[in-house]
Scaffold this motif. Sequence first.
Motif, PDB file in Angstrom:
ATOM      1  N   MET A   1       0.843  -1.180   0.000  1.00  0.00           N
ATOM      2  CA  MET A   1       0.000   0.000   0.000  1.00  0.00           C
ATOM      3  C   MET A   1       0.890   1.245   0.000  1.00  0.00           C
ATOM      4  O   MET A   1       1.785   1.368   0.821  1.00  0.00           O
ATOM      5  N   LYS A   3       1.310   5.006   0.867  1.00  0.00           N
ATOM      6  CA  LYS A   3       0.736   6.031   1.731  1.00  0.00           C
ATOM      7  C   LYS A   3       0.995   7.409   1.116  1.00  0.00           C
ATOM      8  O   LYS A   3       2.141   7.773   0.867  1.00  0.00           O
ATOM      9  N   LEU A   5       0.295  11.659   1.159  1.00  0.00           N
ATOM     10  CA  LEU A   5      -0.107  12.906   1.807  1.00  0.00           C
ATOM     11  C   LEU A   5      -0.461  13.878   0.690  1.00  0.00           C
ATOM     12  O   LEU A   5       0.337  14.103  -0.215  1.00  0.00           O
ATOM     13  N   GLU A  18      -8.342  13.440  -3.752  1.00  0.00           N
ATOM     14  CA  GLU A  18      -8.446  12.424  -2.707  1.00  0.00           C
ATOM     15  C   GLU A  18      -9.406  11.311  -3.122  1.00  0.00           C
ATOM     16  O   GLU A  18      -9.123  10.123  -2.931  1.00  0.00           O
ATOM     17  N   ASN A  22      -8.239   7.454  -3.535  1.00  0.00           N
ATOM     18  CA  ASN A  22      -8.835   6.450  -2.650  1.00  0.00           C
ATOM     19  C   ASN A  22      -9.587   5.365  -3.414  1.00  0.00           C
ATOM     20  O   ASN A  22      -9.851   4.297  -2.863  1.00  0.00           O
ATOM     21  N   ILE A  27      -3.417   2.427  -3.127  1.00  0.00           N
ATOM     22  CA  ILE A  27      -3.081   3.765  -2.633  1.00  0.00           C
ATOM     23  C   ILE A  27      -4.005   4.111  -1.473  1.00  0.00           C
ATOM     24  O   ILE A  27      -5.208   3.878  -1.524  1.00  0.00           O
ATOM     25  N   SER A  28      -3.412   4.705  -0.436  1.00  0.00           N
ATOM     26  CA  SER A  28      -4.181   5.175   0.708  1.00  0.00           C
ATOM     27  C   SER A  28      -3.791   6.614   1.018  1.00  0.00           C
ATOM     28  O   SER A  28      -2.616   6.900   1.273  1.00  0.00           O
ATOM     29  N   VAL A  29      -4.755   7.519   0.958  1.00  0.00           N
ATOM     30  CA  VAL A  29      -4.500   8.907   1.351  1.00  0.00           C
ATOM     31  C   VAL A  29      -4.552   8.932   2.875  1.00  0.00           C
ATOM     32  O   VAL A  29      -5.608   8.785   3.473  1.00  0.00           O
ATOM     33  N   VAL A  30      -3.385   9.095   3.493  1.00  0.00           N
ATOM     34  CA  VAL A  30      -3.289   9.019   4.953  1.00  0.00           C
ATOM     35  C   VAL A  30      -3.525  10.355   5.637  1.00  0.00           C
ATOM     36  O   VAL A  30      -3.827  10.397   6.828  1.00  0.00           O
ATOM     37  N   ASP A  46       4.262  10.937  11.017  1.00  0.00           N
ATOM     38  CA  ASP A  46       4.113   9.684  10.291  1.00  0.00           C
ATOM     39  C   ASP A  46       4.429   9.920   8.816  1.00  0.00           C
ATOM     40  O   ASP A  46       3.542  10.241   8.020  1.00  0.00           O
ATOM     41  N   PRO A  48       4.794   9.773   4.990  1.00  0.00           N
ATOM     42  CA  PRO A  48       4.157   9.007   3.924  1.00  0.00           C
ATOM     43  C   PRO A  48       5.212   8.521   2.922  1.00  0.00           C
ATOM     44  O   PRO A  48       6.391   8.884   3.021  1.00  0.00           O
ATOM     45  N   ASP A  49       4.781   7.728   1.958  1.00  0.00           N
ATOM     46  CA  ASP A  49       5.670   7.305   0.871  1.00  0.00           C
ATOM     47  C   ASP A  49       5.754   8.382  -0.206  1.00  0.00           C
ATOM     48  O   ASP A  49       6.789   8.543  -0.851  1.00  0.00           O
TER      49      ASP A  49
END
Length: 104
Positions: A1, A3, A5, A18, A22, A27-30, A46, A48-49
Amino acid sequence: MIKVLLVDDHELVRSGIEALLNAMDDISVVAVCDCGEQALQVIDKDPPDLVLMDINMPGMGGFEACRRILQTLPQIKLIGLSFHNNGPLPQQLLKLGVEGFVSK
């Protein structure tokens, strides 16, 4: 996954990007931020990638935020976002170390 921002000062742009991100399985929008200062705080807590960073924002602009991120966490991938795709901005971002540039 992966991450992600997302940083943009326009709410409509943020919510649209977003939603698109999503909808992707890997892909995860953290986090979502509206300024460079807020993005730096989120990254400190934290990392993100990947950061999708609007370049033209009030306060600390995306260019300065990208510069600071790359100084402290060079492993984070950055992609600049801007309505202004003409002129020296895309090349300046690439010279800074940003992975790419997307015109909004």
